[in-house]
Design a protein around this motif. Structure first.
Motif: not given
Length: 185
Positions: A162-185
């Protein structure tokens, strides 16, 4: 909108109050009945996905309801097990907290037009949680065998996943939203 796959998911949600009522009156008989209800509900998680894909019945409602049904079923079981003293409260808090956090991340990502789909760790986590909860729900010795130690061991393995999966979701969120160009809006 309401097709066979979605109806199976709704049946899983409908099993939640039955599970809670059975566990509210703990005895060997109600524990066995609760375990059977939980197993039947868990099987619908597998069947509804198969039906939806094979019959091309994948809907937006189903995509919303399916993970919600899983979270309701697992959370209800964990809360009742905690109330009965059959599971550690901190384990329930971590598992349920992770579910809430991931749901929130998915909602924020969706606002950015990004879908964070369930990964293999998330799917395996759900299966392992369901497997762990069965012997814990059964609780009482059957044929001289105590199911609780197996359930506890599986629950701790599920907790790690559960914790490993949660970390994966947070990492995926970071790469796809927080640290991507999409978050520049």
């Amino acid at each position: 909108m309401f097709n066979l796959a979605n109806n199976l998911t709704l049946a899983r949600i409908g099993a939640v109050p039955i599970l809670v009522i059975l566990l509210y009156f703990p005895s060997q008989g109600t524990a066995i009945a609760a375990t059977l209800v939980f197993i039947a509900a868990s099987v619908t998680d597998i069947v509804d996905g198969i039906v939806a894909r094979r019959r091309n019945l994948v809907t937006t409602l189903g995509k919303f309801l399916d993970p919600l049904a899983d979270k309701l079923l697992i959370s209800a079981a964990l809360i009742m097990l905690t109330q009965l003293g059959w599971a550690e409260a901190w384990v329930a808090v971590v598992i349920i907290g992770r579910e809430i956090a991931v749901t929130g991340l998915r909602a924020v990502a969706a606002d950015y037009g990004v879908v964070i789909a369930a990964d293999r760790f998330g799917k395996l986590k759900t299966i392992l949680q369901m497997m762990a909860l069965c012997p814990l729900l059964l609780h009482y010795p059957v044929a001289g065998l105590d199911p609780a130690p197996l359930g506890e061991a599986l629950l701790y393995v599920a907790l790690v996943l559960t914790l490993v999966s949660g970390v994966n979701y947070f990492y995926s969120f970071g790469t796809k939203v927080m640290w991507s160009e999409k978050s520049a809006r």
